[in-house]
Each structure stands twice: as structure tokens, then as C-alpha cells.
Design a protein around this motif. Structure first.
Motif, PDB file in Angstrom:
ATOM      1  N   SER A 138       0.839  -1.205   0.000  1.00  0.00           N
ATOM      2  CA  SER A 138       0.000   0.000   0.000  1.00  0.00           C
ATOM      3  C   SER A 138       0.867   1.245   0.000  1.00  0.00           C
ATOM      4  CB  SER A 138      -0.906   0.002   1.236  1.00  0.00           C
ATOM      5  OG  SER A 138      -1.679   1.183   1.282  1.00  0.00           O
ATOM      6  N   GLY A 139       0.615   2.152  -0.945  1.00  0.00           N
ATOM      7  CA  GLY A 139       1.368   3.395  -1.014  1.00  0.00           C
ATOM      8  C   GLY A 139       2.705   3.282  -1.717  1.00  0.00           C
ATOM      9  N   ALA A 140       3.023   2.115  -2.283  1.00  0.00           N
ATOM     10  CA  ALA A 140       4.297   1.942  -2.973  1.00  0.00           C
ATOM     11  C   ALA A 140       4.326   2.766  -4.250  1.00  0.00           C
ATOM     12  CB  ALA A 140       4.530   0.471  -3.298  1.00  0.00           C
ATOM     13  N   ARG A 141       5.509   3.213  -4.627  1.00  0.00           N
ATOM     14  CA  ARG A 141       5.655   4.016  -5.833  1.00  0.00           C
ATOM     15  C   ARG A 141       5.511   3.132  -7.070  1.00  0.00           C
ATOM     16  NH1 ARG A 141      11.234   5.882  -5.850  1.00  0.00           N
ATOM     17  NH2 ARG A 141      11.678   4.048  -7.112  1.00  0.00           N
ATOM     18  N   PRO A 142       4.614   3.492  -7.978  1.00  0.00           N
ATOM     19  CA  PRO A 142       4.483   2.708  -9.215  1.00  0.00           C
ATOM     20  C   PRO A 142       5.654   2.996 -10.152  1.00  0.00           C
ATOM     21  CG  PRO A 142       3.024   4.606  -9.276  1.00  0.00           C
ATOM     22  CD  PRO A 142       3.643   4.593  -7.898  1.00  0.00           C
ATOM     23  N   GLY A 143       5.789   2.189 -11.158  1.00  0.00           N
ATOM     24  CA  GLY A 143       6.815   2.442 -12.161  1.00  0.00           C
ATOM     25  C   GLY A 143       6.557   3.748 -12.889  1.00  0.00           C
ATOM     26  N   LEU A 144       7.584   4.257 -13.551  1.00  0.00           N
ATOM     27  CA  LEU A 144       7.476   5.562 -14.184  1.00  0.00           C
ATOM     28  C   LEU A 144       6.396   5.572 -15.263  1.00  0.00           C
ATOM     29  CD1 LEU A 144       8.634   8.418 -14.242  1.00  0.00           C
ATOM     30  CD2 LEU A 144      10.315   7.643 -15.930  1.00  0.00           C
ATOM     31  N   PHE A 145       6.323   4.517 -16.054  1.00  0.00           N
ATOM     32  CA  PHE A 145       5.312   4.463 -17.105  1.00  0.00           C
ATOM     33  C   PHE A 145       3.907   4.379 -16.499  1.00  0.00           C
ATOM     34  CE2 PHE A 145       2.555   2.038 -19.987  1.00  0.00           C
ATOM     35  CZ  PHE A 145       2.612   2.845 -21.112  1.00  0.00           C
ATOM     36  N   ALA A 146       3.735   3.507 -15.493  1.00  0.00           N
ATOM     37  CA  ALA A 146       2.437   3.367 -14.834  1.00  0.00           C
ATOM     38  C   ALA A 146       2.039   4.673 -14.144  1.00  0.00           C
ATOM     39  CB  ALA A 146       2.478   2.222 -13.828  1.00  0.00           C
ATOM     40  N   TYR A 147       3.024   5.347 -13.569  1.00  0.00           N
ATOM     41  CA  TYR A 147       2.759   6.620 -12.890  1.00  0.00           C
ATOM     42  C   TYR A 147       2.290   7.670 -13.895  1.00  0.00           C
ATOM     43  CZ  TYR A 147       3.579  10.596  -9.749  1.00  0.00           C
ATOM     44  OH  TYR A 147       3.427  11.718  -8.978  1.00  0.00           O
ATOM     45  N   SER A 148       2.936   7.702 -15.037  1.00  0.00           N
ATOM     46  CA  SER A 148       2.551   8.655 -16.077  1.00  0.00           C
ATOM     47  C   SER A 148       1.145   8.359 -16.589  1.00  0.00           C
ATOM     48  CB  SER A 148       3.547   8.587 -17.244  1.00  0.00           C
ATOM     49  OG  SER A 148       4.858   8.880 -16.807  1.00  0.00           O
ATOM     50  N   LYS A 149       0.810   7.081 -16.684  1.00  0.00           N
ATOM     51  CA  LYS A 149      -0.527   6.695 -17.126  1.00  0.00           C
ATOM     52  C   LYS A 149      -1.578   7.139 -16.105  1.00  0.00           C
ATOM     53  CE  LYS A 149      -3.072   2.682 -18.886  1.00  0.00           C
ATOM     54  NZ  LYS A 149      -3.006   1.205 -19.144  1.00  0.00           N
ATOM     55  N   GLN A 150      -1.270   6.987 -14.813  1.00  0.00           N
ATOM     56  CA  GLN A 150      -2.189   7.430 -13.764  1.00  0.00           C
ATOM     57  C   GLN A 150      -2.356   8.950 -13.804  1.00  0.00           C
ATOM     58  OE1 GLN A 150      -0.835   5.986  -9.959  1.00  0.00           O
ATOM     59  NE2 GLN A 150      -0.735   3.858 -10.650  1.00  0.00           N
ATOM     60  N   LEU A 151      -1.254   9.639 -14.030  1.00  0.00           N
ATOM     61  CA  LEU A 151      -1.294  11.098 -14.070  1.00  0.00           C
ATOM     62  C   LEU A 151      -2.134  11.589 -15.244  1.00  0.00           C
ATOM     63  CD1 LEU A 151      -0.140  13.549 -12.542  1.00  0.00           C
ATOM     64  CD2 LEU A 151       1.791  13.514 -14.133  1.00  0.00           C
ATOM     65  N   TRP A 152      -1.980  10.951 -16.392  1.00  0.00           N
ATOM     66  CA  TRP A 152      -2.764  11.333 -17.568  1.00  0.00           C
ATOM     67  C   TRP A 152      -4.250  11.093 -17.327  1.00  0.00           C
ATOM     68  CZ3 TRP A 152      -2.754  14.185 -21.671  1.00  0.00           C
ATOM     69  CH2 TRP A 152      -3.670  13.948 -22.709  1.00  0.00           C
ATOM     70  N   ALA A 153      -4.574  10.038 -16.593  1.00  0.00           N
ATOM     71  CA  ALA A 153      -5.972   9.743 -16.291  1.00  0.00           C
ATOM     72  C   ALA A 153      -6.597  10.807 -15.396  1.00  0.00           C
ATOM     73  CB  ALA A 153      -6.083   8.376 -15.628  1.00  0.00           C
ATOM     74  N   ARG A 154      -5.746  11.561 -14.680  1.00  0.00           N
ATOM     75  CA  ARG A 154      -6.240  12.628 -13.801  1.00  0.00           C
ATOM     76  C   ARG A 154      -6.138  14.006 -14.434  1.00  0.00           C
ATOM     77  NH1 ARG A 154      -5.258   7.761 -11.255  1.00  0.00           N
ATOM     78  NH2 ARG A 154      -6.227   7.635  -9.204  1.00  0.00           N
ATOM     79  N   ARG A 155      -5.975  14.087 -15.735  1.00  0.00           N
ATOM     80  CA  ARG A 155      -5.787  15.377 -16.393  1.00  0.00           C
ATOM     81  C   ARG A 155      -6.994  16.292 -16.184  1.00  0.00           C
ATOM     82  NH1 ARG A 155      -6.936  11.460 -19.971  1.00  0.00           N
ATOM     83  NH2 ARG A 155      -8.482  11.805 -21.619  1.00  0.00           N
ATOM     84  N   HIS A 156      -8.195  15.715 -16.166  1.00  0.00           N
ATOM     85  CA  HIS A 156      -9.386  16.536 -15.951  1.00  0.00           C
ATOM     86  C   HIS A 156      -9.434  17.070 -14.518  1.00  0.00           C
ATOM     87  CE1 HIS A 156     -10.752  15.322 -19.878  1.00  0.00           C
ATOM     88  NE2 HIS A 156     -10.722  14.044 -19.537  1.00  0.00           N
ATOM     89  N   PHE A 157      -8.972  16.250 -13.567  1.00  0.00           N
ATOM     90  CA  PHE A 157      -8.891  16.698 -12.184  1.00  0.00           C
ATOM     91  C   PHE A 157      -7.894  17.849 -12.049  1.00  0.00           C
ATOM     92  CE2 PHE A 157      -6.028  16.307  -8.489  1.00  0.00           C
ATOM     93  CZ  PHE A 157      -6.878  16.775  -7.481  1.00  0.00           C
ATOM     94  N   ILE A 158      -6.761  17.724 -12.729  1.00  0.00           N
ATOM     95  CA  ILE A 158      -5.737  18.772 -12.649  1.00  0.00           C
ATOM     96  C   ILE A 158      -6.294  20.097 -13.164  1.00  0.00           C
ATOM     97  CG2 ILE A 158      -3.508  19.512 -13.579  1.00  0.00           C
ATOM     98  CD1 ILE A 158      -2.667  16.576 -13.605  1.00  0.00           C
ATOM     99  N   TRP A 159      -6.969  20.055 -14.306  1.00  0.00           N
ATOM    100  CA  TRP A 159      -7.512  21.289 -14.880  1.00  0.00           C
ATOM    101  C   TRP A 159      -8.618  21.864 -14.003  1.00  0.00           C
ATOM    102  CZ3 TRP A 159      -5.810  24.369 -18.620  1.00  0.00           C
ATOM    103  CH2 TRP A 159      -6.672  25.377 -19.080  1.00  0.00           C
ATOM    104  N   ALA A 160      -9.495  21.007 -13.495  1.00  0.00           N
ATOM    105  CA  ALA A 160     -10.586  21.476 -12.642  1.00  0.00           C
ATOM    106  C   ALA A 160     -10.052  22.051 -11.333  1.00  0.00           C
ATOM    107  CB  ALA A 160     -11.562  20.338 -12.365  1.00  0.00           C
ATOM    108  N   PHE A 161      -9.063  21.390 -10.756  1.00  0.00           N
ATOM    109  CA  PHE A 161      -8.458  21.872  -9.513  1.00  0.00           C
ATOM    110  C   PHE A 161      -7.806  23.232  -9.725  1.00  0.00           C
ATOM    111  CE2 PHE A 161      -4.763  22.247  -6.699  1.00  0.00           C
ATOM    112  CZ  PHE A 161      -5.332  22.016  -5.451  1.00  0.00           C
TER     113      PHE A 161
END
Length: 313
Positions: free
Chosen positions: A34-57
Motif C-alpha cells: 500500500s502506497g508503494a511508488r508505481p513504475g514511471l510508465f504506470a505513474y505517467s498513465k495514472q497522471l494522464w488519467a487525472r488530467r481533468h482533475f488537474i484542470w478542474a483543480f
């Protein structure tokens, strides 16, 4: 009736999993820490999935930033204009830095420098506090922590785009007519945004470890501003300095992005003290590209390396 109880074994039952280490068990059943750092590619994929959250925030924070002010969102434009007015009085009039500029163009040259530098300055300052000021959100929700410094950079970009309307009016009022070079404003801003995002990510990680750095940043940014030629032509001041210092000064990213935007808006005021060199040297775009992409990659990886540490302690 017997009162003797049988001993209870707390060890795992024997079977197919007997002898497996915790890591082997986790791998077998697809478990993760729990809370472990994902790989760089997986992390980037998670970040892209939150792009709408980033803009709204970012949009919500921008709107709320001036909610209690009577002028509201107008402060996004008034603040840099007031800075331009103060700098014009001190450097343009009192210190006569406007000498050598074509008629009425110094104010446009100055405003471009102020707006461009404040874009980077605000991104650095906001990035420094991106983690420490949002610990409640970080501890309550699971999301890629890079979302926060990126969102704060988006806020600064939104503010700049709003201010660009006033900047365009200022440039036109100086008698400068739009030309083909105005198309270069877009790639120049994109490169600066990449650079600002990268440095914001770096400062977010540093600021998450010690709050004292936020007290030092204003002094660093003030020194950087004076060394970047925001209010005066820095090239004229260092002509007699050692060559290696002149080379280092030419690599200053703040100066590079100001040159790109000044030339894009008005080649005639890009370097008014050297009228025969109004064409922007090709290496300026190469430097801008290197700083933008390089800083973004370095900052992104640097921030990701400590992903599991944010909000702990």
C-alpha cells in the motif's frame, strides 16, 4: 469432561503456499504494498488519467484566489501592470534605461519581460508550497502527487493568458503592428510552460522536506530577476566581463524565454542596442527547447522518485 485445551497453532497451514516468502506470496496473488511508488510508465498513465482533475483543480483555485477581493479576477492583470509601472519609473525614467529604444517601445519591452518572468517566478513559488500546503488533500485521497505542482503551474499559465490581453494592448499602443513573428508566441509559451512545470516539480519535492526553503525563494527569485534583464538590457552591462561569465549569462533560461517572447512580439525591440542583429539567433530556440524539455524530464523523474514520501510523517 476434560478441561485440557489443545494448543492453537498460529502458523500458516501447510499446503501449496508452504515455504513461500511474503514477496513470493504477494507476487502469486497479485498483491502490492500500500502506497508503494508505481513504475514511471504506470505513474505517467495514472497522471494522464487525472488530467481533468488537474484542470478542474487549477481552475477552481484560480477563481477562489481573489474571491474576497473587491476587484476580483482583475488583480490578475492589475498586479503585473503595477509592477511594470514601478519598474518603468525607477529603471526607465530615473535610471534612464529606456535610452536607445525606439520611441515609446521601452514600456512594451519592459512589460513583456515582467509578464514572462513573473510566469516563472510564480510557478516556482507555488510549486515550493504545493505539497506542504495540501497535506490534508494528500492524506485523504489517493492520486499521483505530481498532479499538485502541475496544477499550480496550470494556474500560473491561466493567469498569464488572461494578462496577455493587456500585454497585447500595451504592445499595440507602443505603435508595434502584428506580424508573422506573432505566431512564434505559442511555441515560446509552450517551451516556457514545460520549463516551469519541471522546476515546479523540483521545488515541490524540496519544499515538502523543509518549509524553510519557502522563506529563501523570494530572495533567490529577486536576484534572478535582476540578473535576467527584465528591466534593462543585461547584455550591455556584461560586455567587459570574462567570456565564461558572459557564456553562462547567455544560458540563463529566464533571459532566453524573454528573448523568445520579445522577438516574437516585436523584432524591432528584441535587441534595440544592436539594431543590425534584430534576427533572433537560431541557438536561442535550441536553448529554449533544451531547457524546456530537459527541465521537465529531470523535474518529473526527480519528483516521482519520492512519490511514496509525500504526506508521510
Amino acid at each position: 469432561m476434560s478441561t485440557v485445551s489443545e494448543p492453537v497453532s498460529l502458523s500458516a497451514p501447510r499446503g501449496a503456499d508452504a515455504g513461500l516468502t511474503p514477496k513470493q506470496l504477494a507476487d502469486k496473488y497479485g498483491l502490492a504494498v500500500s502506497g508503494a511508488r508505481p513504475g514511471l510508465f504506470a505513474y505517467s498513465k495514472q497522471l494522464w488519467a487525472r488530467r481533468h482533475f488537474i484542470w478542474a483543480f487549477a481552475t477552481a483555485r484560480l477563481v477562489a484566489q481573489y474571491t474576497n477581493a473587491k476587484l476580483g479576477q482583475l488583480w490578475q492583470v492589475v498586479t503585473p501592470l503595477l509592477n511594470c509601472a514601478v519598474f518603468y519609473l525607477v529603471f526607465g525614467v530615473i535610471l534612464a534605461s529606456k535610452q536607445g529604444f525606439p520611441d515609446n517601445t521601452y514600456i512594451a519591452w519592459l512589460c513583456i519581460g515582467v509578464f514572462v518572468f513573473q510566469f516563472t517566478q510564480n510557478a516556482v513559488q507555488a510549486g515550493t508550497r504545493a505539497i506542504s500546503d495540501n497535506l490534508g488533500l494528500i492524506r485523504a485521497l489517493h492520486f499521483p502527487r505530481a498532479s499538485l505542482p502541475i496544477a499550480f503551474t496550470v494556474i500560473q499559465l491561466q493567469q498569464l493568458l488572461i494578462s496577455m490581453v493587456v500585454l497585447v494592448v500595451t504592445v499595440l499602443a507602443a505603435g508595434i503592428t502584428p506580424g508573422r513573428t506573432w505566431l512564434l508566441i505559442i511555441p515560446a509559451l509552450l517551451l516556457q510552460t514545460l520549463f516551469n512545470t519541471g522546476i515546479s516539480l523540483v521545488m515541490a519535492r524540496l519544499g515538502s522536506r523543509t518549509s524553510d526553503i519557502s522563506q529563501l525563494i523570494p530572495f533567490v527569485m529577486r536576484a534572478w530577476m535582476f540578473l535576467s534583464g527584465v528591466m534593462f538590457s543585461i547584455q550591455d552591462k556584461i560586455t567587459h566581463w570574462p567570456h565564461y561569465i558572459q557564456t553562462l549569462m547567455s544560458l540563463n533560461p529566464a533571459s532566453i524565454y524573454m528573448d523568445l517572447l520579445r522577438h516574437a512580439f516585436a523584432p524591432v525591440i528584441y535587441n534595440p542596442h544592436q539594431p543590425v542583429h534584430q534576427t533572433l539567433p537560431p541557438h536561442q530556440w535550441a536553448y529554449g527547447l533544451a531547457w524546456g524539455v530537459g527541465m521537465f524530464v529531470v523535474g518529473y523523474v526527480f519528483f516521482w522518485k519520492a512519490e511514496e514520501e509525500y504526506g508521510r510523517g
